[in-house]
Scaffold this motif. Structure first.
Motif, PDB file in Angstrom:
ATOM      1  N   LYS A 115       0.836  -1.201   0.000  1.00 55.18           N
ATOM      2  CA  LYS A 115       0.000   0.000   0.000  1.00 55.18           C
ATOM      3  C   LYS A 115       0.870   1.251   0.000  1.00 55.18           C
ATOM      4  O   LYS A 115       0.594   2.205  -0.722  1.00 55.18           O
ATOM      5  CB  LYS A 115      -0.922  -0.007   1.217  1.00 55.18           C
ATOM      6  CG  LYS A 115      -1.849   1.167   1.286  1.00 55.18           C
ATOM      7  CD  LYS A 115      -2.720   1.102   2.517  1.00 55.18           C
ATOM      8  CE  LYS A 115      -3.556   2.351   2.610  1.00 55.18           C
ATOM      9  NZ  LYS A 115      -4.255   2.447   3.882  1.00 55.18           N
ATOM     10  N   ASN A 116       1.925   1.230   0.803  1.00 52.39           N
ATOM     11  CA  ASN A 116       2.821   2.386   0.857  1.00 52.39           C
ATOM     12  C   ASN A 116       3.611   2.553  -0.437  1.00 52.39           C
ATOM     13  O   ASN A 116       3.987   3.661  -0.796  1.00 52.39           O
ATOM     14  CB  ASN A 116       3.783   2.251   2.034  1.00 52.39           C
ATOM     15  CG  ASN A 116       3.075   2.380   3.358  1.00 52.39           C
ATOM     16  OD1 ASN A 116       1.981   2.947   3.454  1.00 52.39           O
ATOM     17  ND2 ASN A 116       3.662   1.831   4.397  1.00 52.39           N
ATOM     18  N   LYS A 117       3.865   1.448  -1.136  1.00 52.35           N
ATOM     19  CA  LYS A 117       4.613   1.496  -2.385  1.00 52.35           C
ATOM     20  C   LYS A 117       3.731   1.872  -3.575  1.00 52.35           C
ATOM     21  O   LYS A 117       4.229   2.323  -4.606  1.00 52.35           O
ATOM     22  CB  LYS A 117       5.253   0.125  -2.635  1.00 52.35           C
ATOM     23  CG  LYS A 117       6.260   0.096  -3.745  1.00 52.35           C
ATOM     24  CD  LYS A 117       6.967  -1.241  -3.750  1.00 52.35           C
ATOM     25  CE  LYS A 117       6.558  -2.014  -4.976  1.00 52.35           C
ATOM     26  NZ  LYS A 117       7.262  -3.267  -5.134  1.00 52.35           N
ATOM     27  N   ALA A 118       2.413   1.684  -3.425  1.00 51.94           N
ATOM     28  CA  ALA A 118       1.492   1.969  -4.535  1.00 51.94           C
ATOM     29  C   ALA A 118       1.536   3.454  -4.873  1.00 51.94           C
ATOM     30  O   ALA A 118       1.757   4.301  -4.000  1.00 51.94           O
ATOM     31  CB  ALA A 118       0.073   1.557  -4.154  1.00 51.94           C
ATOM     32  N   PRO A 119       1.309   3.781  -6.141  1.00 51.18           N
ATOM     33  CA  PRO A 119       1.331   5.190  -6.529  1.00 51.18           C
ATOM     34  C   PRO A 119       0.191   5.958  -5.862  1.00 51.18           C
ATOM     35  O   PRO A 119      -0.862   5.397  -5.574  1.00 51.18           O
ATOM     36  CB  PRO A 119       1.150   5.141  -8.051  1.00 51.18           C
ATOM     37  CG  PRO A 119       0.562   3.817  -8.329  1.00 51.18           C
ATOM     38  CD  PRO A 119       0.999   2.896  -7.248  1.00 51.18           C
ATOM     39  N   ASP A 120       0.450   7.228  -5.606  1.00 46.72           N
ATOM     40  CA  ASP A 120      -0.616   8.033  -5.004  1.00 46.72           C
ATOM     41  C   ASP A 120      -1.643   8.415  -6.067  1.00 46.72           C
ATOM     42  O   ASP A 120      -1.487   8.113  -7.250  1.00 46.72           O
ATOM     43  CB  ASP A 120      -0.037   9.265  -4.299  1.00 46.72           C
ATOM     44  CG  ASP A 120       0.676  10.205  -5.248  1.00 46.72           C
ATOM     45  OD1 ASP A 120       0.647   9.963  -6.467  1.00 46.72           O
ATOM     46  OD2 ASP A 120       1.250  11.195  -4.774  1.00 46.72           O
TER      47      ASP A 120
END
Length: 160
Positions: A115-120
């Motif tokens: 989730k933290n690595k997913a693009p914003d």
């Protein structure tokens, strides 16, 4: 007295061999690393199945459950795990709460890291294939991107 020494030595050997297998999973049970990966993907599949898109504003619970079953079966197929093997393994992990806790903590940590690595949201204009590779790096063969649209169905394979 000699008999007592032999009995003590035998008891010590049995105790040592019994303690030696404490970190192993029995034969027929998925090892913790594999169980972590399968549970992670099942969790993502369930979240994806529960997601209601704008083109289907109303979805009955029975349809949603069928969609989740389909995705779950495809996840198990992707990992070459039978339903029986998974349920047997999961029952074993439930009977060993400390091991299940370790596996579930790894699943949670992995999902949070993804989730933290997913693009914003600002990067959501990126092509679907790029966004999907960030979430499912090993599932490229199982992806279906419809021609001419940006529709993503990560657990559905082409039907031949």
């Amino acid at each position: 007295m000699n008999y007592f020494k032999k009995l003590s030595a035998a008891a010590c050997m049995i105790f040592l061999f019994a303690c030696g297998d404490a970190d192993r999973t029995p034969k027929g049970i998925m090892p913790p690393d594999k169980m972590t990966v399968v549970l992670r993907d099942l969790t993502i599949a369930e979240a994806y199945g529960n997601n209601v898109s704008s083109d289907q504003p109303i979805m009955f619970d029975s349809l949603r459950q069928e969609k989740i079953k389909l995705y779950s079966k495809q996840v198990l197929d992707l990992h070459h795990v039978s339903v029986k093997e998974f349920t047997t393994s999961y029952a074993w992990y439930e009977a060993h709460p400390d091991r299940l806790r370790d596996v579930l903590n790894k699943v949670q940590d992995d999902i949070v890291a993804r989730k933290n690595k997913a693009p914003d949201m600002g990067e959501m204009s990126a092509p679907a294939a790029y966004r999907l590779r960030n979430i499912f790096p090993n599932a490229e063969k199982a992806l279906l991107l419809s021609n001419g649209t940006d529709t993503i169905k990560p657990f559905i394979r082409h039907q031949k």
